[in-house]
Scaffold this motif. Structure first.
Motif, PDB file in Angstrom:
ATOM      1  N   ASP A 277       7.210  -8.726  -4.828  1.00 22.45           N
ATOM      2  CA  ASP A 277       6.133  -7.802  -5.187  1.00 22.45           C
ATOM      3  C   ASP A 277       6.381  -6.419  -4.586  1.00 22.45           C
ATOM      4  O   ASP A 277       6.155  -5.395  -5.241  1.00 22.45           O
ATOM      5  CB  ASP A 277       4.775  -8.335  -4.724  1.00 22.45           C
ATOM      6  N   ALA A 278       6.830  -6.394  -3.338  1.00 23.25           N
ATOM      7  CA  ALA A 278       7.103  -5.122  -2.671  1.00 23.25           C
ATOM      8  C   ALA A 278       8.231  -4.365  -3.363  1.00 23.25           C
ATOM      9  O   ALA A 278       8.164  -3.146  -3.534  1.00 23.25           O
ATOM     10  CB  ALA A 278       7.451  -5.360  -1.201  1.00 23.25           C
TER      11      ALA A 278
ATOM     12  N   GLU B  57       9.061  -4.634  -6.525  1.00 22.33           N
ATOM     13  CA  GLU B  57       8.536  -4.140  -7.800  1.00 22.33           C
ATOM     14  C   GLU B  57       7.768  -2.837  -7.597  1.00 22.33           C
ATOM     15  O   GLU B  57       7.870  -1.925  -8.411  1.00 22.33           O
ATOM     16  CB  GLU B  57       7.663  -5.200  -8.474  1.00 22.33           C
ATOM     17  N   LEU B  58       6.999  -2.759  -6.501  1.00 16.89           N
ATOM     18  CA  LEU B  58       6.307  -1.508  -6.192  1.00 16.89           C
ATOM     19  C   LEU B  58       7.304  -0.387  -5.893  1.00 16.89           C
ATOM     20  O   LEU B  58       7.118   0.750  -6.305  1.00 16.89           O
ATOM     21  CB  LEU B  58       5.365  -1.696  -5.000  1.00 16.89           C
TER      22      LEU B  58
END
Length: 118
Positions: A39-40, A42-43
């Motif tokens: 997720d990190a 992707e950010l």
């Protein structure tokens, strides 16, 4: 009408994403840590925070990060000396705390339990 354009990544941002992709299989952590890490990243693919984001108003990471050092597999963190002779140094490096904290991602006993005795 709003147009959502993909931001152009700086060379440093691209290097971070590339470095993650190259070494993702070597990183520690259980399934929950892997999901958070993904997720990190992707950010990050949307670009580092700039001063336009209120929470980062005084720290423009995109401007500050101009280069990413090359990965050095033989590099090890320096050994830290205790600030006070006889006190303990709890090493936590890149989400690994050694045997005291286990090797399953970010989980570990509360820090206060290690320092309760002084």
């Amino acid at each position: 009408m709003n147009i959502h354009a993909s931001p152009t990544l700086t060379p440093a941002e691209s290097a971070l994403v590339e470095a993650f992709s190259e070494r993702v299989s070597d990183l520690p952590g259980d399934a929950a840590v892997t999901v958070m890490r993904d997720d990190a990243v992707e950010l990050l693919k949307g670009g580092l925070p700039t001063r336009r984001i209120e929470a980062w108003h005084y720290t423009d990471l995109r401007r500050l990060l101009t280069a990413v050092p090359a990965f050095e597999p033989s590099a090890k963190p320096d050994t830290l000396r205790p600030l006070i002779d006889g006190s303990a140094v709890l090493r936590v490096s890149q989400w690994q705390g050694g045997e005291r904290f286990g090797n399953r991602g970010c989980n570990g006993p509360p820090f206060q339990g290690h320092v309760a005795g002084g």
